[in-house]
Design an enzyme around this catalytic site. Sequence first.
Site, short mmCIF file in Angstrom:
data_model
loop_
_atom_site.label_atom_id
_atom_site.label_comp_id
_atom_site.label_asym_id
_atom_site.label_seq_id
_atom_site.Cartn_x
_atom_site.Cartn_y
_atom_site.Cartn_z
N GLY A 3 3.03 7.56 3.84
CA GLY A 3 4.12 6.60 3.77
C GLY A 3 3.77 5.40 2.91
CB THR A 4 5.72 3.05 1.17
OG1 THR A 4 5.99 4.31 0.53
CG2 THR A 4 5.45 2.01 0.13
CB VAL A 5 1.81 -0.19 3.90
CG1 VAL A 5 1.61 -1.26 4.96
CG2 VAL A 5 1.19 1.12 4.34
N GLY A 49 0.83 -1.19 0.00
CA GLY A 49 0.00 0.00 0.00
C GLY A 49 0.86 1.24 0.00
NE ARG A 50 4.33 3.88 -3.56
CZ ARG A 50 5.60 4.28 -3.43
NH1 ARG A 50 5.87 5.54 -3.17
NH2 ARG A 50 6.59 3.43 -3.57
N GLY A 51 0.40 5.62 0.60
CA GLY A 51 -0.48 6.75 0.87
C GLY A 51 0.33 8.00 1.03
CG ASP A 64 -7.44 10.64 4.75
OD1 ASP A 64 -8.42 10.83 3.98
OD2 ASP A 64 -6.31 10.32 4.34
CE LYS A 113 1.33 5.15 6.56
NZ LYS A 113 -0.02 5.62 6.75
#
Length: 797
Positions: free
Chosen positions: A527-529, A522-524, A636, A543
């Site tokens: 950060g990146t997971v 995942g990526r938000g 969010d 994360k």
Amino acid sequence: MDMATSTSLLAMMLVFMWELDNLSSLPLSVEKADEDVIVSSPKGAFTAGFSPVGENAYCFAIWFSQPQKTVVWMANRDQPVNGKRSTLSLLKTGNLVLSDAGQFQVWSTNTLSSDPLQLHLFDNGNLVLRLQNNKSSVLWQSFDFPTDTLLPAQLLTRFTKLVSSRSEGNHSSGFYKLFFDNDNVFRLLYEGPQVSSVYWPDPWLVSNNVGSGNGRSTYNSSRFAVLDELGKFGASDHFSYKTIDYGLLLQRRLTLDHDGNVRVYSRGNGEENWSITGQFKSQPCFIHGICGPNSICAYEQAIGRKCTCLEGYSWIDSQDWTLGCKPNFQPTCDNKTEYRFVSYKEVDFYGYDYGSSFSNYTYKQCEDLCLSLCECMGFQYSFAAVNGLFWCYPKTQLLNGHHSPGFTGQIFLRLPKNNVQENHIQNNGGLVCSRNAEKLLQRPYVKGKENGSVKFMLWFAIGLGGFEVVCIFMVWFFLFRSSNRLVSVDQQGYVLAAATGFRRYTYSELKQATKGFSEEIGRGAGGTVYKGVLSDNRVAAIKKLHEFADQGESEFLTEVSIIGRLNHMNLIGMWGFCVEGKHRMLVYEYMENGSLAHNLPSNSLDWSKRYNIAVGMARGLAYLHEECLEWILHCDIKPQNILLDSDYQPKVADFGLSKPLNRNNPNNSSFSRIRGTRGYMAPEWVFNMQITSKVDVYSYGIVVLEMITGRSPMMGIQVTESHNERLATWVREKRRNAPQGARWVEQIVDPTLGSDYNVKQMEILAKVALECVEEEKDVRPSMSQVVERLQSHEHDS
Ligand SMILES: *[C@@H]1O[C@H](CO)[C@@H](O)[C@H](O)[C@H]1NC(C)=O
Ligand SMILES: *[C@@H]1O[C@H](CO)[C@@H](O)[C@H](O)[C@H]1NC(C)=O
Ligand SMILES: *[C@@H]1O[C@H](CO)[C@@H](O)[C@H](O)[C@H]1NC(C)=O
Ligand SMILES: *[C@@H]1O[C@H](CO)[C@@H](O)[C@H](O)[C@H]1NC(C)=O
Ligand SMILES: *[C@@H]1O[C@H](CO)[C@@H](O)[C@H](O)[C@H]1NC(C)=O
Ligand SMILES: *[C@@H]1O[C@H](CO)[C@@H](O)[C@H](O)[C@H]1NC(C)=O
């Protein structure tokens, strides 16, 4: 008590020593004074004088004078004096003495000086006894003897502690203490009439050193804590806390309230009332002793905390719920009595378990174990996801009972079978923790002198005894109990945070776990997971934060420890973190089924799963908003942040690392930039209005509409080829234009569901969701109201 009676103090002899030149003219009487005031600080912020605490009972006190009297210190809180002929006087020996009705000494500063002295009240609230000719020579000051309140710049040290008052209307010493323990850690202790226990920092967090557990340090023995003028509280054990309104303000105070919570209160210029701008304990029902034995504490935002007696028990004193409840039956230990068990869901009683631990017990085994024990008053039976076993906890005492929504264990109360005569309806009404009725305080005039030194010795002995009990208790708690806690924690629902050890990981550990950060899941924005397998074979989501790389280590630790403490079955569990050089990482439990965003289009969610997800999300958010610090907002909420475990139980993710919200001054808050995701954001963001928990309610409503309709708010709804309409508007239109007699929800339902859904549930969910997305924030329900409405239809069929 009528405050106006305070003017009857005319008769009270007060000794006025304000900047006296000639001390030989003491004592002075102020019988002509029309106020019970001795001195005001130069700018008038504080006043010292006699303050009424009951019928004909007064304490020598210091209070904020404007705009409303708030007492911050008392000399004789446990021994009020009579309204007549009581005096405060400065003896020639240099001792400042408070005497009751002119007879015996109630309190004194125990000072000694042959030089002229002066009593001065500073504008910071400190009352100081000093030499008249050398103002920097201080013999005594009230700041060294706090009661329940700490003022800005007032040090709490190894020699001082805060003690709560007994109740809202009774200022004498209560059951709660804030102090530095022998291991240098700053703690909150409940010291009740029968039992005592530490409840902050969370006792189930095993270790106390930075990086493991609660982020406290045992290695700094300077032992001091202070609240600064701007609203930052810091202690030498690394605990630090910033109020939500950090900045210059007129008045602040930190008070250990009678309910065992420490709160920081602030009052801006011209404000009449105090507002709470910080509190140490997030869950009011987790404070030990708050409801007394054999009762359950429940918290609802609307009415506050409420205590209820268990079935078969009734109030000892219905005016004072801290005394708890007593059994309506005679507890016996013969083998003739037959018992029954009454179950309570989502309820836990903390501590006081029998024996060590009983894992892999069937319900029957657990019940038999309890029946075989004389002292077993009931047991907790719960499932621990961590090891997949059922645990049995026989309880020898039913203390610290609290209702904990989402908690998966149950309490089974043991009652004699013949005790079915039900007077529990009348007893179970529940006390709302309103202001306790004040009792009359008898203050007869005492004649003659008591033997001061004998009395002192007696108190000294009692004091020593009390101290020993505390020490023994501490040793027991930390040496013996610490290993047991590892097991008992999961009864609290703190399975992930504590049973498995919330801990700090090294960068190399996490690098190894993720095989060099190879599997991105995942990526938000933040950060990146990555997926990883920890050394104990648990699968984790790790994360890597981009945003916080420049954040200081201690600030990061503080925030992480806040998130680490948030535990609820509908919030993602955090196992640990890594902070090393520039690296900031969070280690979460891994969710097999990915996010809601990932599941919605793939048609894997049938109706009951969707409804369950809506209820679970609401529970998680209600907990964030109301049960912990009420100002933790998510900001969010979107399908990407709702994760699903192997049973499709929803867990809200990605909360916490948003700085606490400044409620009073939204423009100056940490929300300098808009947070959130287009399509899910409440109108307040766009119009730059005050941000409250209702922004999450709005986003929640959008997510629910998305689950119902299968339509993404990001795409808009193509009404005509050129016109895109917002999801909420589209649903509202459909409802308004629904044909008479038809079920309007049929118009909006996700076509992939077909007719495979519960119409009643669909209607209530759509209705609630539309209320959540009202433009006007005050019209939207709170998350707990949403939970209430949805769960009443949970089992509809
Ligand atoms: C005044 O008192 C302070 C503190 O006791 C002492 O250090 C100082 O020397 C005194 N000054 C004079 C002038 O005596
Ligand atoms: C102890 O803590 C205080 C306050 O945080 C700090 O100023 C001091 O340097 C610390 N002392 C040691 C030995 O770490
Ligand atoms: C202050 O509190 C009192 C009592 O709760 C309330 O009646 C009053 O309206 C409040 N004042 C302000 C300015 O909020
Ligand atoms: C009750 O306990 C006594 C002594 O422990 C024992 O002798 C007796 O058999 C028990 N009776 C029953 C019905 O279990
Ligand atoms: C739990 O108990 C059952 C039956 O006694 C046994 O078969 C099983 O192996 C036990 N499980 C564990 C993890 O000890
Ligand atoms: C306050 O509480 C103490 C301790 O419980 C009690 O002795 C005293 O009578 C109470 N005072 C009032 C005014 O209720």
